[in-house]
Design a protein around this motif. Structure first.
Motif, PDB file in Angstrom:
ATOM      1  N   GLU A  57      -5.918   7.094 -15.767  1.00 58.02           N
ATOM      2  CA  GLU A  57      -7.108   7.114 -14.926  1.00 58.02           C
ATOM      3  C   GLU A  57      -7.704   5.723 -14.830  1.00 58.02           C
ATOM      4  OE1 GLU A  57     -10.065  10.088 -15.562  1.00 58.02           O
ATOM      5  OE2 GLU A  57      -8.559  11.554 -16.176  1.00 58.02           O
ATOM      6  N   GLY A  58      -8.074   5.360 -13.635  1.00 59.89           N
ATOM      7  CA  GLY A  58      -8.688   4.067 -13.385  1.00 59.89           C
ATOM      8  C   GLY A  58      -8.692   3.796 -11.896  1.00 59.89           C
ATOM      9  N   GLU A  59      -9.440   2.803 -11.516  1.00 61.60           N
ATOM     10  CA  GLU A  59      -9.519   2.391 -10.117  1.00 61.60           C
ATOM     11  C   GLU A  59      -8.389   1.412  -9.822  1.00 61.60           C
ATOM     12  OE1 GLU A  59     -12.301  -0.536  -7.384  1.00 61.60           O
ATOM     13  OE2 GLU A  59     -13.039   0.137  -9.328  1.00 61.60           O
ATOM     14  N   ILE A  60      -7.623   1.672  -8.781  1.00 59.63           N
ATOM     15  CA  ILE A  60      -6.552   0.748  -8.407  1.00 59.63           C
ATOM     16  C   ILE A  60      -7.182  -0.504  -7.811  1.00 59.63           C
ATOM     17  CG2 ILE A  60      -4.559   0.354  -6.899  1.00 59.63           C
ATOM     18  CD1 ILE A  60      -3.946   3.350  -7.134  1.00 59.63           C
ATOM     19  N   VAL A  61      -6.905  -1.637  -8.449  1.00 60.52           N
ATOM     20  CA  VAL A  61      -7.389  -2.934  -7.992  1.00 60.52           C
ATOM     21  C   VAL A  61      -6.351  -3.570  -7.076  1.00 60.52           C
ATOM     22  CG1 VAL A  61      -8.061  -5.267  -8.724  1.00 60.52           C
ATOM     23  CG2 VAL A  61      -8.766  -3.273 -10.079  1.00 60.52           C
ATOM     24  N   GLN A  62      -5.074  -3.463  -7.478  1.00 64.83           N
ATOM     25  CA  GLN A  62      -3.989  -4.061  -6.697  1.00 64.83           C
ATOM     26  C   GLN A  62      -2.706  -3.293  -6.963  1.00 64.83           C
ATOM     27  OE1 GLN A  62      -4.592  -6.905  -4.600  1.00 64.83           O
ATOM     28  NE2 GLN A  62      -2.704  -6.117  -3.756  1.00 64.83           N
ATOM     29  N   HIS A  63      -1.850  -3.265  -5.963  1.00 65.40           N
ATOM     30  CA  HIS A  63      -0.553  -2.579  -6.033  1.00 65.40           C
ATOM     31  C   HIS A  63       0.469  -3.587  -5.510  1.00 65.40           C
ATOM     32  CE1 HIS A  63       1.964   1.074  -4.385  1.00 65.40           C
ATOM     33  NE2 HIS A  63       2.667   0.290  -5.164  1.00 65.40           N
ATOM     34  N   LEU A 120      -5.012  -1.701 -12.749  1.00 65.05           N
ATOM     35  CA  LEU A 120      -6.107  -0.734 -12.775  1.00 65.05           C
ATOM     36  C   LEU A 120      -7.348  -1.337 -13.430  1.00 65.05           C
ATOM     37  CD1 LEU A 120      -4.178   2.375 -14.144  1.00 65.05           C
ATOM     38  CD2 LEU A 120      -4.862   1.969 -11.775  1.00 65.05           C
ATOM     39  N   ARG A 121      -8.503  -0.929 -12.943  1.00 62.04           N
ATOM     40  CA  ARG A 121      -9.758  -1.221 -13.638  1.00 62.04           C
ATOM     41  C   ARG A 121     -10.064   0.019 -14.474  1.00 62.04           C
ATOM     42  NH1 ARG A 121     -12.949  -4.987 -12.541  1.00 62.04           N
ATOM     43  NH2 ARG A 121     -12.439  -5.089 -10.318  1.00 62.04           N
ATOM     44  N   GLU A 142       0.858  -1.183   0.000  1.00 60.43           N
ATOM     45  CA  GLU A 142       0.000   0.000   0.000  1.00 60.43           C
ATOM     46  C   GLU A 142       0.892   1.231   0.000  1.00 60.43           C
ATOM     47  OE1 GLU A 142      -2.718  -0.145   3.272  1.00 60.43           O
ATOM     48  OE2 GLU A 142      -3.543  -2.071   2.665  1.00 60.43           O
TER      49      GLU A 142
END
Length: 142
Positions: A123-129, A87-88, A76
């Motif tokens: 741009e996008g939603e972070i799904v995993q890092h 990213l989604r 994180e």
């Protein structure tokens, strides 16, 4: 060996490579997972990543499950060079990007038809890092 910065440099070396869906080799073209595969191979890590996925794929379970096999651990916080972010992009697409120096990101851009270095994360939603874990086998051979 610093696996994160090494992965970031290897990804930056791919900037300008043409885009090709399911592409895994720079001479033929790369997609976003292909950029990761080629960068991993360049630093001596397994770059054998799947090619049997659809253009539109909203389910990240397979990538999350395989990340450990690829040598990544979930993290994180702020992205560091060599971190990989899933990213989604909209309702039905997943996209891998690799953090590089200067807060920039390398990723394969289908619309631009090439691998780009962008000053900000797409741009996008972070799904995993994820962050690449040190290669214990390489360290023991030093």
């Amino acid at each position: 060996m610093m696996p994160g910065p090494d992965l970031a440099r290897a990804a930056e070396d791919l900037v300008g490579t043409r885009f090709r869906l399911h592409g895994r080799h720079p001479e033929h073209g790369l997609d976003c997972l292909g950029v990761l595969a080629a960068a991993l191979r360049a630093i001596g890590r397994s770059g054998d990543l799947p090619t049997d996925y659809a253009w539109r794929n909203a389910n990240p379970d397979r990538a999350v499950h395989m990340a450990g096999r690829w040598g990544f651990v979930a993290v994180e916080g702020a992205a560091m060079p060599g971190d990989v972010i899933l990213l989604r992009m909209g309702a039905a697409a997943l996209h891998f990007v690799i953090a590089v120096s200067g807060g920039a990101f390398v990723h394969a851009h289908a619309g631009q038809r090439r691998v780009l270095r962008t000053p900000v994360m797409p741009e996008g939603e972070i799904v995993q890092h994820w962050r690449l874990a040190p290669d214990i086998h390489a360290a023991s051979n030093v």
